[in-house]
Design an enzyme around this catalytic site. Structure first.
Site, PDB file in Angstrom:
ATOM      1  N   GLY A  28       0.630 -12.572  -5.937  1.00 19.39           N
ATOM      2  CA  GLY A  28       0.039 -11.535  -7.113  1.00 19.39           C
ATOM      3  C   GLY A  28      -1.223 -10.652  -6.412  1.00 19.39           C
ATOM      4  N   THR A  30      -3.763  -9.300  -6.506  1.00 18.90           N
ATOM      5  CA  THR A  30      -5.404  -9.410  -7.056  1.00 18.90           C
ATOM      6  C   THR A  30      -5.865 -11.144  -6.737  1.00 18.90           C
ATOM      7  OG1 THR A  30      -5.054  -9.612  -9.894  1.00 18.90           O
ATOM      8  CG2 THR A  30      -5.577  -7.434  -8.517  1.00 18.90           C
ATOM      9  N   ASN A 164      -2.634  -0.305  -6.851  1.00 17.10           N
ATOM     10  CA  ASN A 164      -1.293  -0.721  -6.563  1.00 17.10           C
ATOM     11  C   ASN A 164      -1.168   0.374  -7.650  1.00 17.10           C
ATOM     12  OD1 ASN A 164       0.452  -2.049  -5.793  1.00 17.10           O
ATOM     13  ND2 ASN A 164      -0.853  -4.340  -5.464  1.00 17.10           N
ATOM     14  N   ALA A 252       1.617  -7.665   0.411  1.00 19.21           N
ATOM     15  CA  ALA A 252       0.081  -7.469   0.367  1.00 19.21           C
ATOM     16  C   ALA A 252      -0.776  -7.036   1.648  1.00 19.21           C
ATOM     17  CB  ALA A 252       0.312  -9.286   0.993  1.00 19.21           C
ATOM     18  N   ALA A 253      -0.574  -6.136   2.441  1.00 22.28           N
ATOM     19  CA  ALA A 253      -0.626  -5.486   3.183  1.00 22.28           C
ATOM     20  C   ALA A 253      -2.208  -4.834   2.548  1.00 22.28           C
ATOM     21  CB  ALA A 253      -0.152  -4.485   4.187  1.00 22.28           C
ATOM     22  N   GLY A 254      -1.756  -4.247   1.687  1.00 24.55           N
ATOM     23  CA  GLY A 254      -2.801  -3.786   0.614  1.00 24.55           C
ATOM     24  C   GLY A 254      -3.854  -4.276  -0.089  1.00 24.55           C
ATOM     25  N   ASP A 255      -3.645  -5.333  -0.420  1.00 25.50           N
ATOM     26  CA  ASP A 255      -4.233  -7.056  -0.894  1.00 25.50           C
ATOM     27  C   ASP A 255      -5.081  -7.475  -0.219  1.00 25.50           C
ATOM     28  OD1 ASP A 255      -2.801  -6.147  -2.867  1.00 25.50           O
ATOM     29  OD2 ASP A 255      -1.555  -8.212  -2.630  1.00 25.50           O
TER      30      ASP A 255
END
Length: 303
Positions: A28, A30, A164, A252-255
Site C-alpha cells: 500500500g 504509504t 499518488n 512503489a517507485a514513487g513510494d
C-alpha cells in the site's frame, strides 16, 4: 531521533509468479514508504486499521519485523484488509486491480479511538499521507483528518503530501481537484508527479502544474527519469542516474522515492540531494517485482 507517522491503507498483494500463479505479500503506498523509511533508519509509525483475521496478524508481524511501529494500528472485529493484484506488461509498467470496498482501513476515521489517534499527530516531527489515503475516506472523514493535520502543523509538525492519484478512487475529477487543493494548502512538502497531475489537469505544462501547488518545497517527478525541485529561492532539475539493470516492475517507485527524499531531508540534506537519494532508491526498486524489495537488494549508499 526524528519520528514520522505515515497514514493510509495496506492491502494483501498478489503479484505474478509465472504459469498463471501469483505470490502473496502485502503493500500500500504509504505502508511501502513507511517500510523504506524504517530501512533507512527513520523511526516511523504506521496509522491504519486492520481486521482481527490471520492476514492482518501476518501484516502486523511483517511490519514489526521491518521496524515499523504498529501501536497506532486499530484492529476491528469481523473486518478484513483489502486486496489488490498487480499485472505488469513487458516493460514493467503495472496495472492494479482492487477489492477493497469494505476494507477495515476505510473506518479508520470513524472509530472510538480516532480522536486520540488524530491528537497524537502533533507528537511527530513529520506526518506523511497521500491522495490514495484521502480517497478511501468520506468527505466528513477527510475534513476531520485535514483539521487534525492543520492542528499538528500549528504545533510544529511538518506535513508531507504525496499526489499518488488513482482516478477510480474518486467519484469525479472536480471532487479530486478540490481535495488536492486542500491537501496542498495543508502540506509543508508536496511530492508530486506529472503522471499523477496530468489526469487531473489535462494538457497542462510543468510550469502550470507547479503554479497550482502552493508552498515552498515541491518536488515534481517528470515522465523522463528526472525531477524538478522548487524552493522559495528557485527551481532545480535533478536527473536520475542511468539504470544498469532491467526494469521489471514500477510498483512503489514513487513510494520509495518519497521515503528516501524524506529520510534525507530529516537528516539535514538539501532538497536537491534528497531528490538524488529518491531517484537512487526508486531506481533499485523498479528492478525487482512487487512493492517491497528484499532487504538484501537495498542500495548501500542512497545518493
Amino acid at each position: 531521533m526524528m519520528r514520522v507517522a505515515c497514514i493510509g491503507e495496506c492491502m494483501v498483494e498478489l503479484k505474478q509468479a509465472g504459469s498463471g500463479l501469483y505470490s502473496r505479500g502485502y503493500g500500500g503506498d504509504t505502508l511501502n514508504t513507511a517500510v523504506y523509511l524504517a530501512r533507512l533508519g527513520v523511526a516511523v509509525d504506521y496509522i491504519t486499521a486492520l481486521g482481527d483475521d490471520p492476514l492482518s496478524d501476518e501484516m502486523i508481524a511483517g511490519w514489526q519485523a521491518e521496524g515499523v511501529g504498529t501501536a497506532k494500528v486499530a484492529r476491528l472485529s469481523g473486518k478484513l484488509p483489502g486486496l489488490y493484484l498487480i499485472a505488469t506488461d513487458a516493460k514493467g509498467e503495472r496495472r492494479f486491480f482492487h477489492w477493497r470496498e469494505s476494507a477495515a482501513a476505510r473506518s479508520l476515521l470513524e472509530l472510538p479511538e480516532t480522536e486520540s489517534l488524530l491528537q497524537s499527530l502533533s507528537a511527530y516531527d513529520l506526518v506523511y499521507f497521500s491522495a490514495i489515503t484521502l480517497s478511501i475516506f468520506s468527505e466528513a472523514a477527510r475534513s476531520r483528518l485535514f483539521a487534525a493535520l492543520r492542528a499538528a502543523r500549528g504545533r510544529g509538525t511538518r506535513i508531507a503530501f504525496d499526489t499518488n492519484f488513482r482516478a477510480r478512487g474518486w467519484p469525479d475529477l472536480d471532487i479530486a481537484r478540490a481535495v488536492f487543493r486542500e491537501a496542498f494548502e495543508t502540506a509543508d512538502i508536496a511530492l508530486a508527479s506529472t503522471e499523477d497531475l496530468l489526469p487531473l489537469y489535462p494538457g497542462a505544462g510543468t510550469d502550470t502544474l507547479l503554479a497550482g501547488v502552493p508552498g515552498g518545497e515541491v518536488v515534481l517527478k517528470l515522465a523522463e527519469p528526472a525531477s524538478l525541485v522548487r524552493l522559495e529561492n528557485g527551481m532545480r532539475r535533478i536527473d536520475a542516474k542511468p539504470l544498469t539493470a532491467t526494469v521489471v516492475d514500477t510498483t512503489a517507485a514513487g513510494d520509495s522515492f518519497a521515503a528516501a527524499y524524506l529520510a534525507a531531508r530529516l537528516s539535514g540534506a538539501a532538497p536537491e540531494e534528497a531528490a538524488r537519494a529518491g531517484h537512487c532508491l526508486a531506481g533499485r526498486v523498479v528492478c525487482h517485482p512487487g512493492a517491497i524489495i528484499p532487504r538484501s537488494a537495498m542500495p548501500e549508499n542512497i545518493s
